[in-house]
Write an enzyme that holds these catalytic residues in place. Structure first.
Site, PDB file in Angstrom:
ATOM      1  N   LYS A  51      -6.111  -7.018   1.771  1.00 38.95           N
ATOM      2  CA  LYS A  51      -5.604  -6.205   2.886  1.00 38.95           C
ATOM      3  C   LYS A  51      -6.622  -6.178   4.028  1.00 38.95           C
ATOM      4  O   LYS A  51      -6.261  -6.262   5.198  1.00 38.95           O
ATOM      5  CB  LYS A  51      -5.303  -4.779   2.402  1.00 38.95           C
ATOM      6  CG  LYS A  51      -4.100  -4.707   1.458  1.00 38.95           C
ATOM      7  CD  LYS A  51      -4.003  -3.364   0.729  1.00 38.95           C
ATOM      8  CE  LYS A  51      -2.841  -3.388  -0.264  1.00 38.95           C
ATOM      9  NZ  LYS A  51      -2.739  -2.139  -1.053  1.00 38.95           N
ATOM     10  N   GLN A  95      -6.209   3.262  -2.133  1.00 37.65           N
ATOM     11  CA  GLN A  95      -5.643   2.308  -3.089  1.00 37.65           C
ATOM     12  C   GLN A  95      -5.310   3.030  -4.397  1.00 37.65           C
ATOM     13  O   GLN A  95      -6.143   3.737  -4.961  1.00 37.65           O
ATOM     14  CB  GLN A  95      -6.649   1.166  -3.331  1.00 37.65           C
ATOM     15  CG  GLN A  95      -6.129   0.079  -4.246  1.00 37.65           C
ATOM     16  CD  GLN A  95      -4.954  -0.715  -3.643  1.00 37.65           C
ATOM     17  OE1 GLN A  95      -4.937  -1.016  -2.452  1.00 37.65           O
ATOM     18  NE2 GLN A  95      -3.968  -1.034  -4.462  1.00 37.65           N
ATOM     19  N   ASP A 118       0.635   3.837   4.220  1.00 42.11           N
ATOM     20  CA  ASP A 118       1.324   3.536   2.957  1.00 42.11           C
ATOM     21  C   ASP A 118       2.634   4.317   2.831  1.00 42.11           C
ATOM     22  O   ASP A 118       3.410   4.062   1.904  1.00 42.11           O
ATOM     23  CB  ASP A 118       0.413   3.874   1.764  1.00 42.11           C
ATOM     24  CG  ASP A 118      -0.166   2.630   1.110  1.00 42.11           C
ATOM     25  OD1 ASP A 118       0.329   1.523   1.411  1.00 42.11           O
ATOM     26  OD2 ASP A 118      -1.092   2.770   0.291  1.00 42.11           O
TER      27      ASP A 118
END
Ligand SMILES: NC(=O)c1ccc[n+]([C@@H]2O[C@H](COP(=O)([O-])OP(=O)(O)OC[C@H]3O[C@@H](n4cnc5c(N)ncnc54)[C@H](OP(=O)(O)O)[C@@H]3O)[C@@H](O)[C@H]2O)c1
Length: 285
Positions: A51, A95, A118
């Site tokens: 990412k 994450q 997200d």
């Protein structure tokens, strides 16, 4: 006739290029994605690295914090609180999964909606339920982009989503049922009876389970679109939820790897751009 390949790699390259073009046209403003990795889970480490590499290639700065796996809930929350308050940070990605013993929800909910790249905070998911604009979880967004790009019909079509997580299954179901997409959606999970019969009804199947080849050709309606999100690690490498032989029955099929994975990453970049817009770094689209 073999299924049309829903090529996630190719579409992801286009999405990334669009993000890069928008940033360039806006004079390459400083856009910063903060990534937080707690512990040393190997797949998570490589996901974060990919990412960050994507971000760098598009002209997005990334600011990474590695947190030891034995950090306390309060330490992780303090870090996210400080990123939330930092005006130089435009997107925050924690994450998942967090190590055992840490509760992800209170951590995620410290991320302001406009930095929630997200799309997993209570507020972003609430906006999705209400049908309001906002940042949407990347994997379901990637699935939707693949369907749209390949003009897979959705209006009035029956969709079955396997999996009911807040990361993939539930937001995918909400997006597919949204006005304008207009699928009739069934959510299946580990307690679903007669899974094969349920799946066979579907014009669109989104498999987000994590059980290798749980979807077999006999379960798929001829001509259906099948999107394979699941990831199982085996000795042969990554294996999806969908038996590759489904390609002989389906109308459309994502490769796995090469379908949902690259689209998830590209949609993270798209969400980072959207977050920067919400914070006035870029003009509205
Ligand atoms: N490609 C990507 O970029 C990407 C991104 C995110 C996730 N993934 C992968 O997608 C998969 C799903 O992720 P997740 O985070 O949603 O996982 P998760 O939280 O573990 O959810 C899995 C879901 O599958 C259901 N399930 C388990 N066994 C089943 C069975 N035999 N029949 C029907 N349903 C079953 C579970 O049902 P219950 O709720 O009843 O337990 C649960 O709802 C994982 O393999 C993950 O690695 C891939």
């Amino acid at each position: 006739v073999p299924a049309i390949v829903l090529d996630g790699k190719a579409l992801a390259a286009q999405v990334r290029q669009q993000v890069a073009d928008v940033l360039k046209a806006a004079g390459s403003p400083e856009v910063c994605l903060a990534t937080v990795l707690v512990g040393a889970d190997r797949p998570s480490r490589s996901y974060v690295a990919m990412k960050r590499r994507d971000a760098g290639e598009l002209g997005i700065t990334s600011h990474h914090t590695d947190v030891p796996g034995d950090a306390s809930q309060a330490e992780v929350e303090d870090l996210v609180r400080s990123l939330a308050a930092d005006p130089a940070v435009h997107g925050i990605l924690v994450q998942l999964p967090l190590p055992d013993g840490l509760d992800p929800d209170p951590v995620l909910d410290l991320v302001p909606a406009e930095k929630d790249v997200d799309g997993l905070t209570e507020r972003s998911l609430g906006r999705l339920v209400r049908g309001l604009p906002g940042l949407v979880p990347c994997t379901p967004l990637g699935v939707l982009r693949l369907l749209e790009h390949h003009h897979v019909p959705t209006r009035g079509q029956r969709a079955v989503v396997l999996g009911r997580s807040t990361l993939v299954g539930i937001p995918a179901a909400l997006l597919l049922a949204r006005k304008g997409i207009d699928c009739t959606v069934t959510v299946a999970h580990s307690r679903t009876r007669d899974l094969a019969d349920v799946v066979r009804q579907a014009d669109i199947v989104v498999a987000a389970v994590g059980v290798a080849h749980i979807i077999t050709p006999e379960m798929v309606k001829p001509g259906a679109a099948v999107l394979d999100v699941g990831v199982s690690r085996s000795e042969e490498g990554i294996v999806g939820d969908v038996d590759p032989a489904v390609g002989e029955v389906a109308g459309w099929l994502t490769p796995n790897p090469g379908g949902a994975g690259p689209m998830t990453r590209a949609c993270l970049m798209e969400n980072t751009l959207a977050a920067a817009r919400l914070q006035g770094v870029l003009p509205p689209a």
